[in-house]
Design an enzyme around this catalytic site. Structure first.
Site, PDB file in Angstrom:
ATOM      1  CG  ASP A   1      -5.588   5.297  -4.650  1.00 19.98           C
ATOM      2  OD1 ASP A   1      -6.634   5.721  -5.189  1.00 19.98           O
ATOM      3  OD2 ASP A   1      -5.449   5.231  -3.419  1.00 19.98           O
TER       4      ASP A   1
ATOM      5  CG  HIS B   1      -1.711   1.229   1.414  1.00 23.22           C
ATOM      6  ND1 HIS B   1      -1.644   2.019   2.538  1.00 23.22           N
ATOM      7  CD2 HIS B   1      -2.610   1.835   0.584  1.00 23.22           C
ATOM      8  CE1 HIS B   1      -2.468   3.046   2.403  1.00 23.22           C
ATOM      9  NE2 HIS B   1      -3.058   2.962   1.224  1.00 23.22           N
TER      10      HIS B   1
ATOM     11  CD  GLU C   1      -2.794   2.201  -3.212  1.00 25.22           C
ATOM     12  OE1 GLU C   1      -3.856   2.790  -3.040  1.00 25.22           O
ATOM     13  OE2 GLU C   1      -1.774   2.385  -2.495  1.00 25.22           O
TER      14      GLU C   1
ATOM     15  CG  ASP D   1      -1.636   7.243  -3.219  1.00 23.56           C
ATOM     16  OD1 ASP D   1      -2.795   6.812  -3.181  1.00 23.56           O
ATOM     17  OD2 ASP D   1      -0.785   6.998  -2.341  1.00 23.56           O
TER      18      ASP D   1
ATOM     19  CG  HIS E   1      -1.849   9.205   0.386  1.00 23.11           C
ATOM     20  ND1 HIS E   1      -2.467  10.046   1.300  1.00 23.11           N
ATOM     21  CD2 HIS E   1      -2.696   8.158   0.227  1.00 23.11           C
ATOM     22  CE1 HIS E   1      -3.622   9.517   1.664  1.00 23.11           C
ATOM     23  NE2 HIS E   1      -3.783   8.374   1.027  1.00 23.11           N
TER      24      HIS E   1
END
Length: 275
Positions: free
Chosen positions: A85, A5, A25, A27, A41
């Site tokens: 993301d 993540h 993942e 962003d 993020h």
């Protein structure tokens, strides 16, 4: 699929793979015009994580291309899925189409290399809200206009905002999309979350003939007890800040004969059918 993540800095890619992730993942942050600028993020983010790590989006794509290209010195065979993301909730919905064009073009130029020895990983487009569905239309339109529709085979769709599952299905129907669909369910690791919606998603996935969910994953899991709970329900993937904890849980007697890590040979767009 063990999804690392918030893997937003280039040096974190290998760090998370070393911990046992086979998917990452990251962003994608846009400017006001829908141009993808950074993997970032920002604050707030998950408890216990540094929210400010980032890379230039195109440089990040260049790096993960190397990591997912057989024969490249940086190649890591375990990395089979990239989840983008897409931070579309930070820009106007009117810019979702422009954002889709931009991300598709940058993947063509920096990841797939328009067919010249590009990366092989599967790509999951994580879209926060159904209102941003024009991103998908733009992405597909761009691949078509650029003459590279073959990459549709590598691309999946996932709405991540915990919205009503039937509303998501309606938007997918409107787009004419009924394959390569994942469904996420979860919340930031700072808060607990029940399993009601997760169970509904799994039920739909397992309904014969239902096309709008082929895989379901839970996010962002940090406690082993919650990982076990999700695995008992039958998820296809777990997103975690601690991939090594997921690996440990998967080795436990209860799960070791039921689950294994996905490899490149496993098609992420097909429903899993136990033998």
């Amino acid at each position: 699929w063990i999804m690392g993540h918030m893997v937003n800095a280039i040096e974190q890619v290998d760090e998370f793979l070393d911990l046992g992730a086979n998917a990452i993942e990251f962003d994608v942050d846009f400017d006001d015009d829908g141009v993808a600028k950074y993997t970032h993020h920002g604050i707030p983010c998950d408890c216990g994580r540094l929210c400010t790590k980032y890379a230039v989006f195109t440089e990040y794509l260049d790096y993960v291309r190397q990591v997912t290209t057989p024969g490249d010195p940086k190649f890591r065979k375990e990395l089979v899925l990239l989840a983008l993301d897409l931070k579309l909730q930070r820009i106007s919905s009117e810019k979702a189409y422009a954002a889709g064009v931009d991300v598709a073009t940058k993947l063509l130029d920096h990841y797939w290399m328009r067919g010249w020895n590009g990366g092989r990983a599967y790509i999951l487009l994580n879209i926060p809200l159904v209102e941003d569905y024009e991103f998908i239309r733009a992405f597909k339109d761009t691949l078509r206009k650029e003459g590279h529709e073959q990459y549709n085979a590598k691309v999946g769709i996932n709405f991540t905002g915990n919205e009503d599952l039937d509303e998501i299905r309606e938007v997918l129907e409107k787009l004419g999309e009924d394959e390569h669909i994942w469904q996420a369910d979860g919340i930031t690791s700072c808060f607990p979350r029940g399993t009601e919606r997760l169970k509904k998603a799994l039920e739909k996935r397992d309904t014969p003939g239902y096309k709008y969910i082929s895989k379901v994953y839970a996010w962002t899991l940090v406690r082993s007890s919650i990982m076990r709970r999700s695995l008992r329900l039958g998820v296809d993937g777990v997103m975690s800040n601690y991939p090594d904890s997921v690996v440990k849980v998967l080795k436990e007697k209860e799960f070791s004969d039921k689950f294994r890590l996905a490899t490149y040979a496993d098609n992420p767009w097909e429903k899993f059918t136990p033998i």
